[in-house]
Design a protein around this motif. Structure first.
Motif, PDB file in Angstrom:
ATOM      1  N   GLY A  70       0.793  -1.227   0.000  1.00 36.81           N
ATOM      2  CA  GLY A  70       0.000   0.000   0.000  1.00 36.81           C
ATOM      3  C   GLY A  70       0.820   1.268   0.000  1.00 36.81           C
ATOM      4  O   GLY A  70       0.279   2.360  -0.133  1.00 36.81           O
ATOM      5  N   ASN A  71       2.133   1.139   0.188  1.00 36.79           N
ATOM      6  CA  ASN A  71       3.000   2.313   0.200  1.00 36.79           C
ATOM      7  C   ASN A  71       4.418   1.894  -0.154  1.00 36.79           C
ATOM      8  O   ASN A  71       4.757   0.714  -0.107  1.00 36.79           O
ATOM      9  CB  ASN A  71       2.962   3.026   1.555  1.00 36.79           C
ATOM     10  N   LEU A  72       5.237   2.866  -0.508  1.00 36.98           N
ATOM     11  CA  LEU A  72       6.635   2.585  -0.826  1.00 36.98           C
ATOM     12  C   LEU A  72       7.391   2.216   0.442  1.00 36.98           C
ATOM     13  O   LEU A  72       6.992   2.598   1.550  1.00 36.98           O
ATOM     14  CB  LEU A  72       7.290   3.799  -1.487  1.00 36.98           C
ATOM     15  N   GLY A  73       8.496   1.500   0.293  1.00 35.02           N
ATOM     16  CA  GLY A  73       9.316   1.121   1.437  1.00 35.02           C
ATOM     17  C   GLY A  73       9.895   2.336   2.150  1.00 35.02           C
ATOM     18  O   GLY A  73       9.916   2.399   3.375  1.00 35.02           O
ATOM     19  N   ASN A  74      10.347   3.323   1.368  1.00 33.74           N
ATOM     20  CA  ASN A  74      10.899   4.558   1.939  1.00 33.74           C
ATOM     21  C   ASN A  74      10.739   5.670   0.903  1.00 33.74           C
ATOM     22  O   ASN A  74      11.657   5.958   0.145  1.00 33.74           O
ATOM     23  CB  ASN A  74      12.369   4.378   2.319  1.00 33.74           C
ATOM     24  N   ALA A  75       9.557   6.256   0.875  1.00 36.60           N
ATOM     25  CA  ALA A  75       9.273   7.325  -0.091  1.00 36.60           C
ATOM     26  C   ALA A  75      10.164   8.534   0.191  1.00 36.60           C
ATOM     27  O   ALA A  75      10.486   8.834   1.347  1.00 36.60           O
ATOM     28  CB  ALA A  75       7.807   7.731  -0.010  1.00 36.60           C
ATOM     29  N   LEU A  76      10.571   9.216  -0.877  1.00 39.78           N
ATOM     30  CA  LEU A  76      11.399  10.406  -0.729  1.00 39.78           C
ATOM     31  C   LEU A  76      10.620  11.523  -0.043  1.00 39.78           C
ATOM     32  O   LEU A  76       9.403  11.644  -0.212  1.00 39.78           O
ATOM     33  CB  LEU A  76      11.877  10.907  -2.092  1.00 39.78           C
ATOM     34  N   SER A  77      11.347  12.345   0.703  1.00 39.45           N
ATOM     35  CA  SER A  77      10.754  13.538   1.304  1.00 39.45           C
ATOM     36  C   SER A  77      10.704  14.637   0.243  1.00 39.45           C
ATOM     37  O   SER A  77      11.359  14.539  -0.798  1.00 39.45           O
ATOM     38  CB  SER A  77      11.593  14.006   2.494  1.00 39.45           C
ATOM     39  N   HIS A  91      -0.301  15.793   0.448  1.00 47.20           N
ATOM     40  CA  HIS A  91      -1.595  15.393   0.976  1.00 47.20           C
ATOM     41  C   HIS A  91      -1.481  14.014   1.616  1.00 47.20           C
ATOM     42  O   HIS A  91      -0.371  13.502   1.785  1.00 47.20           O
ATOM     43  CB  HIS A  91      -2.676  15.442  -0.116  1.00 47.20           C
ATOM     44  N   ASP A  92      -2.599  13.414   1.955  1.00 42.93           N
ATOM     45  CA  ASP A  92      -2.592  12.157   2.701  1.00 42.93           C
ATOM     46  C   ASP A  92      -2.372  10.936   1.810  1.00 42.93           C
ATOM     47  O   ASP A  92      -2.812  10.898   0.665  1.00 42.93           O
ATOM     48  CB  ASP A  92      -3.919  11.962   3.442  1.00 42.93           C
ATOM     49  N   LEU A  93      -1.698   9.943   2.373  1.00 43.64           N
ATOM     50  CA  LEU A  93      -1.612   8.607   1.796  1.00 43.64           C
ATOM     51  C   LEU A  93      -2.668   7.789   2.521  1.00 43.64           C
ATOM     52  O   LEU A  93      -2.613   7.659   3.745  1.00 43.64           O
ATOM     53  CB  LEU A  93      -0.220   8.004   2.012  1.00 43.64           C
ATOM     54  N   SER A  94      -3.642   7.259   1.792  1.00 42.93           N
ATOM     55  CA  SER A  94      -4.748   6.535   2.423  1.00 42.93           C
ATOM     56  C   SER A  94      -4.553   5.031   2.437  1.00 42.93           C
ATOM     57  O   SER A  94      -5.216   4.329   3.182  1.00 42.93           O
ATOM     58  CB  SER A  94      -6.063   6.876   1.715  1.00 42.93           C
ATOM     59  N   SER A  95      -3.669   4.495   1.596  1.00 46.57           N
ATOM     60  CA  SER A  95      -3.463   3.047   1.548  1.00 46.57           C
ATOM     61  C   SER A  95      -2.234   2.666   2.357  1.00 46.57           C
ATOM     62  O   SER A  95      -1.448   3.517   2.762  1.00 46.57           O
ATOM     63  CB  SER A  95      -3.320   2.582   0.100  1.00 46.57           C
ATOM     64  N   GLN A 102       2.097  13.726   2.882  1.00 42.72           N
ATOM     65  CA  GLN A 102       3.101  13.034   2.086  1.00 42.72           C
ATOM     66  C   GLN A 102       3.304  13.763   0.754  1.00 42.72           C
ATOM     67  O   GLN A 102       2.339  14.215   0.154  1.00 42.72           O
ATOM     68  CB  GLN A 102       2.651  11.600   1.804  1.00 42.72           C
ATOM     69  N   PRO A 103       4.555  13.863   0.267  1.00 43.62           N
ATOM     70  CA  PRO A 103       4.778  14.518  -1.030  1.00 43.62           C
ATOM     71  C   PRO A 103       4.554  13.535  -2.190  1.00 43.62           C
ATOM     72  O   PRO A 103       5.063  12.422  -2.177  1.00 43.62           O
ATOM     73  CB  PRO A 103       6.236  14.952  -0.952  1.00 43.62           C
ATOM     74  N   PHE A 104       3.781  13.983  -3.168  1.00 45.37           N
ATOM     75  CA  PHE A 104       3.512  13.211  -4.383  1.00 45.37           C
ATOM     76  C   PHE A 104       3.877  14.075  -5.578  1.00 45.37           C
ATOM     77  O   PHE A 104       3.489  15.245  -5.636  1.00 45.37           O
ATOM     78  CB  PHE A 104       2.026  12.844  -4.492  1.00 45.37           C
ATOM     79  N   GLY A 105       4.594  13.505  -6.538  1.00 41.30           N
ATOM     80  CA  GLY A 105       4.816  14.200  -7.790  1.00 41.30           C
ATOM     81  C   GLY A 105       3.543  14.147  -8.615  1.00 41.30           C
ATOM     82  O   GLY A 105       2.815  13.154  -8.585  1.00 41.30           O
ATOM     83  N   ILE A 106       3.271  15.226  -9.329  1.00 39.26           N
ATOM     84  CA  ILE A 106       2.091  15.286 -10.185  1.00 39.26           C
ATOM     85  C   ILE A 106       2.516  14.953 -11.617  1.00 39.26           C
ATOM     86  O   ILE A 106       3.458  15.553 -12.140  1.00 39.26           O
ATOM     87  CB  ILE A 106       1.439  16.683 -10.136  1.00 39.26           C
ATOM     88  N   ILE A 107       1.819  14.008 -12.233  1.00 42.40           N
ATOM     89  CA  ILE A 107       2.097  13.646 -13.627  1.00 42.40           C
ATOM     90  C   ILE A 107       1.309  14.607 -14.512  1.00 42.40           C
ATOM     91  O   ILE A 107       0.077  14.606 -14.474  1.00 42.40           O
ATOM     92  CB  ILE A 107       1.699  12.188 -13.928  1.00 42.40           C
ATOM     93  N   PRO A 108       1.993  15.436 -15.315  1.00 41.74           N
ATOM     94  CA  PRO A 108       1.267  16.379 -16.183  1.00 41.74           C
ATOM     95  C   PRO A 108       0.402  15.636 -17.208  1.00 41.74           C
ATOM     96  O   PRO A 108       0.784  14.572 -17.700  1.00 41.74           O
ATOM     97  CB  PRO A 108       2.387  17.157 -16.885  1.00 41.74           C
TER      98      PRO A 108
END
Length: 181
Positions: A70-77, A91-95, A102-108
């Protein structure tokens, strides 16, 4: 459903080097996202169910290559993304191990395209100045907000651990990810 991920190093002189190319894992977050989408009335917006986010990480492992991840082992900050050539949404990681902010990159949108009636390709371009000096070895695709929460909450839909890549400013990285429904 199935998917395939290519990790390609791009150099300033135009040369390309395929660093990794293998199938990925579709996770239970994809099932959750689709379930919520099919339960919505026909007049509802599809935006919350779209896969528009990604995360990179440095804690990937073969043990995470399972549908229950449900999540990465160690997501980047956010700081580790450095001078990113893409926008970041916090925003939040729900899984998985749910977590706030949590930081998420946006795919254009121009980097998401339907390539056949049953296949979608996501291209994540990490420029030469982004993620410098960090060894990455995992990537995930996330849905936007399938629970339609007031505070946005994303679900991991596809995951892949890949051969560690020490990112340097001498090259950019293109993640070319195809999902087939």
């Amino acid at each position: 459903m199935k998917g395939h991920l290519e990790v390609i190093k791009l150099y300033a002189d135009g040369t390309e080097e395929v660093h990794f190319s293998e199938d990925n894992v579709i996770t239970s977050g994809m099932g959750h996202t689709l379930l919520k989408a099919f339960a919505t009335s026909g007049a509802g917006s599809i935006a919350p169910f779209q896969i528009t986010y990604f995360q990179l990480g440095s804690g990937g492992a073969t043990g995470l290559q399972v549908s229950s991840t449900g999540n990465l082992g160690n997501a980047l900050s956010e700081a580790q993304y450095g001078t990113a050539n893409f926008q970041i949404s916090t925003h939040d990681l729900s899984s998985g191990t749910a977590a706030a902010d949590q930081p998420f990159g946006i795919i254009p949108w121009p980097y998401i395209k339907k390539i056949s009636p049953t296949r979608v390709m996501y291209q994540i371009f990490v420029g030469d100045e982004a993620v410098d000096g960090i060894t990455i070895n995992e990537v995930g695709l996330f849905s936007k907000n399938p629970d339609s929460s007031a505070t946005e909450g994303s679900y991991l839909c596809a995951y892949r651990y890949f051969t560690p890549l020490a990112k340097q400013d001498s090259f950019s990285v293109l993640f070319r990810w195809t999902i087939e429904f």
